[in-house]
Enzyme design. Structure first.
Site, short mmCIF file in Angstrom:
data_model
loop_
_atom_site.label_atom_id
_atom_site.label_comp_id
_atom_site.label_asym_id
_atom_site.label_seq_id
_atom_site.Cartn_x
_atom_site.Cartn_y
_atom_site.Cartn_z
CG ASP A 182 -6.48 -115.92 -0.72
OD1 ASP A 182 -5.51 -116.09 -1.49
OD2 ASP A 182 -6.35 -115.87 0.52
C1 BGC Z 1 -2.86 -116.28 0.50
C2 BGC Z 1 -2.85 -114.89 -0.11
C3 BGC Z 1 -1.82 -114.84 -1.21
C4 BGC Z 1 -2.13 -115.89 -2.24
C5 BGC Z 1 -1.19 -115.93 -3.40
C6 BGC Z 1 -2.98 -117.36 -0.55
O1 BGC Z 1 -2.74 -118.60 0.02
O2 BGC Z 1 -3.92 -116.38 1.42
O3 BGC Z 1 -2.60 -113.93 0.88
O4 BGC Z 1 -1.77 -113.56 -1.75
O5 BGC Z 1 -2.10 -117.17 -1.61
O6 BGC Z 1 0.03 -116.43 -3.05
#
Ligand code: BGC
Length: 741
Positions: A268
């Site tokens: 993530d």
């Molecule tokens: C989120 C993810 C997301 C990623 C990219 C993170 O803060 O938890 O679900 O895909 O950002 O935007």
């Protein structure tokens, strides 16, 4: 026909052919799409330098990784996910890139998709969003999310598929398959045990093994094994004291070894914290660690990522092994070959009429009619002359906000617009605000352009709404939550189960002056409804996406007969939820013990015999269904044999409708404590008035098993099992028994 692909290779241009087997092409094996994937991967791997190998394992911008330009292996582009294709951001910032061709269709939130209880809707969703991703040249769609709904306070529940592992497993698979049909990988998130936003980077989920395997892992497993997901995203939080983006047990053990996952684990954004752990514990592709890679700084650049120069240094010094490196590179190459270098993928499409139609159908089919006393719905336009629409959520665009799932839509139909369009000139639609909630309309530079400012006092707003309600034939109150912090929003949890902004008071005041009051809740979470007995109609409409208003109007006026069912329990109060009853949710804690164990959602309500406000699986229709007696093909079965269960269901009302026939199983004699019953089958059947259909289920031995932590195996015990068939988890219409010998 042979297609010709221009591939830049070592500064030159190579003519590679693709399209037909055995074409005698003498180009490199890795470019030959007719060769088996693993051969191509090995060939590409053998040509890569050490530096090139490390380079494909981390980001080069906010949402892309570099590929191998020398070999003509392209960049890999990711996008959020999971409800539509995120607008383009700057190379190195979250701010908008300012493109004018990156608006999309917003599909309903995944809670709404889950509420359809219809796998065909999931396939339609996956196909449509996959086509949008493909058209926008994205290789990895960051979604879907299948974290289990443990607490109604989790700010991201709207991005997930509810509280039940079986329902989420069934609903996630078609989404995954259909997205990937477009040559776009899903990235199933957030693996795993990411069940709250409070302290999301810090909390350690303490969960017993049985609960982990029975409740929190099945949907991920289904996405990987049945759906064939090509990538998985690690979660922010920790498990067994280790961050889940580099978690030995979860990534190397469960995902790669036990489930045979051959794709890439993507971190993530900002979820990576350590080079040694990232190398050894299963992370393959690092994103979002820092953001300022392009500014010419010497630290915090993309090269400083944990899986960049620090990894290279360890490889050069012999501290890190080449085998582990090659395993990661193979996984990333597979991902690239399946997506960016897939020359046979379709072209996709963006904002097509078909996508709007899909969004409307899914939203309509997910809307749940919770209460309909006196048949207040559907509203009859031949007799209802003046309809008051009240509430901020009737006019507020909901596709902007909520965190990374925020979108820039080409078009969003609000509830008021949908109601007005449906009523046409048959009824007068009058609007009052009723309360003021969140007037912002901006996320990372995407602005709704709506002016929601309001100068009236709270009491004046209520008084104006009550006056309008009193002079109208029917009232539709549209409220609920929104996408701002501490509501349905990433990075914070809700502060309570109650509706915000004193909406309860407004609803009660409206109920006093007009009996034809329908309350429409827009949310991704359960909310408390202290006024539930005061109103005749209650509808859960979720976050409906681009076609939210039209889909809602379809249901309110009876064009669509509601057939959605709740994918999670609505507790009457927070303490009726297992985690909260046991004090096992604390937004400030960094050690979160899942004390309720397997008793999540209805499993807790059944065990404690607490009556939910609305049960898991509940949802009414404008018609009624009667159930015949359940029949099992055998009363005594061998432990390896299936049992066929059937039930007749009849539409006994006046209009056509769809019923979700639900099958639950309870283990009557078990050596371990088990839930009273667990969902193990469902079918959505469409029935004309008077029509009867026989609904068949196959109960397999696997459906009867529990997870035994001591042996690490799923165990089937002999004895009697009860099959419960009904219209919700508490509305059981018929039961049958069989015995396993
Ligand atoms: C989120 C993810 C997301 C990623 C990219 C993170 O803060 O938890 O679900 O895909 O950002 O935007």
């Amino acid at each position: 026909m042979k297609k010709t692909l221009l591939v830049p290779l070592a500064g030159a241009v190579l003519l590679a052919s693709c399209g037909q087997a055995g074409n005698g092409n003498a180009g490199p094996v890795y470019l030959d799409v007719d060769r088996p994937l693993e051969e191509r991967v090995e060939d590409a791997l053998s040509r890569m330098t050490l530096e090139e190998k490390v380079r494909v394992l981390h980001a080069q911008s906010k949402f892309s990784s570099a590929g191998v330009p020398r070999l003509g292996i392209p960049e890999l582009w990711c996008t959020d996910g999971p409800h539509g294709i995120r607008p383009e951001v700057l190379w190195d910032e979250w701010d908008q890139a300012g493109w004018t061709n990156d608006s999309c269709v917003a599909f309903p939130a995944l809670t709404c998709l889950a509420a359809t209880w219809n796998e065909d809707m999931s396939a339609l969703y996956g196909k449509s969003i996959g086509e949008e991703a493909r058209y926008r040249e994205k290789d990895v769609l960051l979604g879907p999310g299948v974290n289990i709904y443990r607490t109604p306070l989790n700010g991201r529940n709207f991005e997930y598929m509810g509280e039940d592992p079986y329902l989420a497993s069934k609903m996630v698979v078609p989404y995954v398959q259909q997205v990937q049909e477009n040559g776009v990988a899903v990235c199933v998130k957030h693996f795993a045990l990411n069940n709250q936003e409070a302290k999301r980077h810090e909390y350690d989920a303490v969960v017993d093994d049985r609960t982990l395997h029975e409740i929190y892992l099945p949907a991920f497993k289904a996405a990987v094994q049945e759906g064939g997901a090509w990538s998985v995203m690690g979660a922010y939080n920790l498990y067994r004291g280790q961050h889940l983006c580099h978690n030995e047990y979860m990534l190397n053990g469960v995902l790669k070894q036990d489930w045979g996952f051959d794709g890439a684990v993507i971190s993530d954004w900002g979820g990576t914290h350590d080079t040694a752990e990232s190398i050894s514990n299963g992370l393959d592709l690092e994103f979002g660690t820092w953001t300022n890679g392009l500014r010419g700084e010497t630290s915090n650049t993309y090269n400083s990522y944990y899986l960049a120069d620090p990894y290279l240094a360890r490889l050069r010094s012999g501290e890190a092994s080449m085998e582990v490196l090659d395993d990661k590179v193979r996984r990333v190459l597979r991902l690239i070959f399946r997506t960016a270098m897939n020359t046979r993928k379709p072209f996709g499409s963006l904002c097509s009429p078909e996508h709007y139609d899909a969004a409307r159908r899914i939203a309509g089919e997910g809307i749940v009619l919770l209460k309909n006393d006196g048949g207040v719905l559907p509203l009859d336009l031949s007799s209802t002359r003046r309809i008051a629409v009240i509430g901020e959520n009737a006019i507020k665009m909901m596709t902007v906000g909520g965190g990374s799932s925020s979108l820039k839509v080409q078009h969003e139909c609000t509830p008021l617009e949908g109601i007005r369009a449906a009523a046409g000139d048959k009824a007068e639609i009058v609007y009052e605000r009723g309360y003021v909630g969140d007037i912002s309309g901006d996320y990372n530079g995407v602005v709704t352009g709506q002016d929601l400012s309001e100068s009236r006092s709270e009491s004046q707003l209520t008084a104006d709404a009550v006056a309008l309600a009193a002079s109208s034939d029917a009232v539709i109150f549209v409220g609920g939550l929104n996408k701002s912090a501490h509501q349905d929003c990433e990075d914070s949890d809700r502060l309570g189960l109650e509706l915000p902004y004193d909406q309860d008071k407004v609803i009660s005041a409206l109920a006093k002056v007009n009996p034809n009051l329908v309350v429409v809740i827009i949310s991704g979470n359960a909310v408390a409804m202290p006024w539930a007995d005061e109103v005749n109609g209650i509808v859960e409409a979720w976050f409906g996406g681009s076609e939210a208003g039209n889909a809602l109007a379809d249901v309110l006026f009876g064009k669509v007969n509601p057939s959605g069912k709740l994918p999670f329990t609505f507790p009457a109060k927070l303490e009726d939820n297992g985690a909260h009853a046991l004090g096992a949710y604390d937004p400030d804690a960094v050690r979160v013990e899942y004390k309720e164990g397997i008793y999540v959602g209805y499993r807790w309500a059944d065990k404690m015999q607490v009556k939910p406000l609305f049960a898991f699986g509940h949802g009414l229709s404008y018609t009624d269904f009667s159930y015949g007696g359940a029949k099992c093909s055998k009363s005594v079965v061998r432990s390896s044999a299936d049992v066929q269960v059937s039930v007749d269901v009849t539409n006994i009302g006046q209009v056509a409708g769809k019923e979700v026939v639900q099958l639950y199983i309870g283990d009557d004699e078990s050596s371990v404590e088990r839930p009273v019953r667990e969902l193990k089958g469902f079918r959505k059947v469409a029935l004309e008035p008077g029509e009867t259909r026989t609904v068949n289920f196959t109960v397999t031995p696997d459906m009867l098993k529990f997870y035994d932590p001591a042996s690490g195996c799923w165990v089937l015990e002999k004895g009697s099992f009860t099959v419960y068939i009904g219209s919700s988890s508490t509305d059981i219409r018929t039961t049958a028994r069989f015995e396993v010998r």
